[in-house]
Scaffold this active site. Structure first.
Site, PDB file in Angstrom:
ATOM      1  N   SER A 134       0.772  -1.094  -0.170  1.00  0.00           N
ATOM      2  CA  SER A 134      -0.095   0.119  -0.025  1.00  0.00           C
ATOM      3  C   SER A 134       0.661   1.245   0.055  1.00  0.00           C
ATOM      4  O   SER A 134       0.211   2.386  -0.045  1.00  0.00           O
ATOM      5  CB  SER A 134      -0.952  -0.123   1.394  1.00  0.00           C
ATOM      6  OG  SER A 134      -0.144  -0.064   2.295  1.00  0.00           O
ATOM      7  N   HIS A 142       1.451   3.803   7.078  1.00  0.00           N
ATOM      8  CA  HIS A 142       0.833   4.649   6.222  1.00  0.00           C
ATOM      9  C   HIS A 142       1.406   6.064   6.465  1.00  0.00           C
ATOM     10  O   HIS A 142       2.081   6.313   7.237  1.00  0.00           O
ATOM     11  CB  HIS A 142      -0.605   4.619   6.161  1.00  0.00           C
ATOM     12  CG  HIS A 142      -1.120   3.245   5.351  1.00  0.00           C
ATOM     13  ND1 HIS A 142      -2.634   2.892   5.498  1.00  0.00           N
ATOM     14  CD2 HIS A 142      -0.637   2.469   4.662  1.00  0.00           C
ATOM     15  CE1 HIS A 142      -2.748   1.955   4.732  1.00  0.00           C
ATOM     16  NE2 HIS A 142      -1.620   1.664   4.344  1.00  0.00           N
ATOM     17  N   ASP A 174      -7.507   6.240   5.119  1.00  0.00           N
ATOM     18  CA  ASP A 174      -7.630   4.801   5.922  1.00  0.00           C
ATOM     19  C   ASP A 174      -9.038   4.840   6.880  1.00  0.00           C
ATOM     20  O   ASP A 174      -8.949   3.620   7.737  1.00  0.00           O
ATOM     21  CB  ASP A 174      -6.512   4.793   7.043  1.00  0.00           C
ATOM     22  CG  ASP A 174      -5.224   4.362   6.215  1.00  0.00           C
ATOM     23  OD1 ASP A 174      -4.162   4.688   6.538  1.00  0.00           O
ATOM     24  OD2 ASP A 174      -5.491   4.121   4.813  1.00  0.00           O
TER      25      ASP A 174
END
Lengths: 180, 178
Positions: B55, B95, B121
């Site tokens: 990701s 992230h 998210d």
């Protein structure tokens, strides 16, 4: 050193040691780089609306809308250890609810080899400019800055803020939802 | 080769055997000390993590290694790459911070998004959770090393490989004479 296994072992150890040494020198060679550059930012159209944010709470929050111009030459920042630049435009402001708000409005991934001399006009933002509350209307000091995260082949990840920012204010009246 | 190793093993007496076991114990406790020392220096409960998903491509690929620090007196700002855990789930997620709202008293909440994901998210957080707080953060990524973490991923996906490697290492240290 005459068995196949001892030779293989020596070769493998040597390869791994050289690789580790090279990686370490790669990291050291650019560890002290500043990666600084200037950015020229300008806003073209600025509106604020007050609508419910269905992805968060159901109450009405301020939604800012703007288009911007951006010039920045990031080509000199790339070197053998800079694999990618993650460039992002941040809006920073103070509101009644929160002392510090930072919202990323736009981002771009530039990899080594791609053109990094940015010159854009009338750009739309990538992300919605939601406030946590109603702090955008009439806000007289919203500052836009350009920053970049340098991703190396091996080494430290650094975030550098470009010099050159642009401050603007939001209008005192909400724009009707249907108007553009 | 195995024959010569067995011969050496038969030649060892009790004292040498205990010495070998002691050396083995020293290696294990040194490794543990280094790991715990790193935890204290960086302030993070997990100072080295392996990237598990794609990701954050093209910056981080599966198998890359990240070095984390967690200075609790430095506030979280946008653009930083944070490793966090959702309450109730074990897997850490790597992230980037997209939004920060911080109050005068220092409490803050923030939103994250993976570089390679289309949306932020919020869908990943616990039901009803809209923001992350500094308490959920395990650390911030400060250093990066490519490919090295692949070993950990392979050992986790094929547990037999992990047992085989550990058995070989243990056997080698116990039998080999320095």
């Amino acid at each position: 050193m005459h068995t196949f296994l001892t030779r293989g072992n020596a070769l493998l150890t040597f390869t791994l040691s050289v690789l580790a040494g090279l990686t370490f020198f790669c990291f050291l060679s650019t560890a002290l780089n500043a990666y600084s550059a200037t950015a020229t930012i300008d806003t073209v159209k600025v509106l604020v609306k007050n609508v419910p944010d269905y992805s968060a709470q159901k109450e009405k929050q301020d939604l800012g809308y703007l288009m911007f111009d951006l010039q920045a030459n990031l080509d000199p920042l790339f070197n053998w250890n800079a694999k990618q630049l993650f460039v992002f435009l941040t809006a920073e402001y103070e509101s009644l609810n929160n002392k510090l708000n930072q919202v990323v409005l736009w981002d771009k991934i530039i990899q080594r080899g791609e053109n990094a001399n940015l010159d854009m006009k009338n750009m739309n933002t990538n992300y919605y400019f939601w406030d946590d509350g109603n702090g955008l209307r009439g806000n007289s000091n919203v500052t836009l800055t350009l920053s970049w995260n340098v991703i190396p082949n091996a080494g430290m990840l650094s975030i550098v803020r470009g010099s050159g920012s642009h401050s603007f204010s939001f209008p005192n009246e909400y724009t009707n939802v249907r108007a553009q | 080769m195995l024959g010569s190793m067995l011969e050496e093993f038969q030649r060892m007496n009790k004292r040498q055997f205990f010495y070998q076991v002691l050396s083995f114990g020293m290696i294990v406790s040194s490794a543990l000390m280094i790991w715990k020392g790193l935890m204290v220096v960086t302030g993070s409960e997990s100072p080295i993590v392996v990237v598990l998903s794609g990701s954050m491509e093209p910056a981080f690929h599966r198998g890359d290694l990240l070095f984390l620090t967690n200075p609790t007196d430095e506030p979280i700002r946008v653009g930083e790459i944070v490793v966090f855990k959702i309450e109730g789930r074990d897997i850490p997620i790597v992230h980037r911070v997209l939004k920060v709202h911080e109050k005068e008293n220092g409490t803050s909440k923030f939103l994250t998004k993976g570089d390679n994901n289309r949306v932020d998210d919020r869908g990943l957080y616990a039901p009803g959770q809209l923001w992350l707080t500094p308490r959920d953060v395990v650390g911030r990524a400060k250093g990066f090393l490519p490919y090295v973490g692949m070993v950990t991923i392979m050992m986790n996906e094929y547990p037999k490989l992990k047992y085989a490697v550990l058995a070989c290492l243990g056997l080698y240290v116990l039998i080999h004479r320095e």
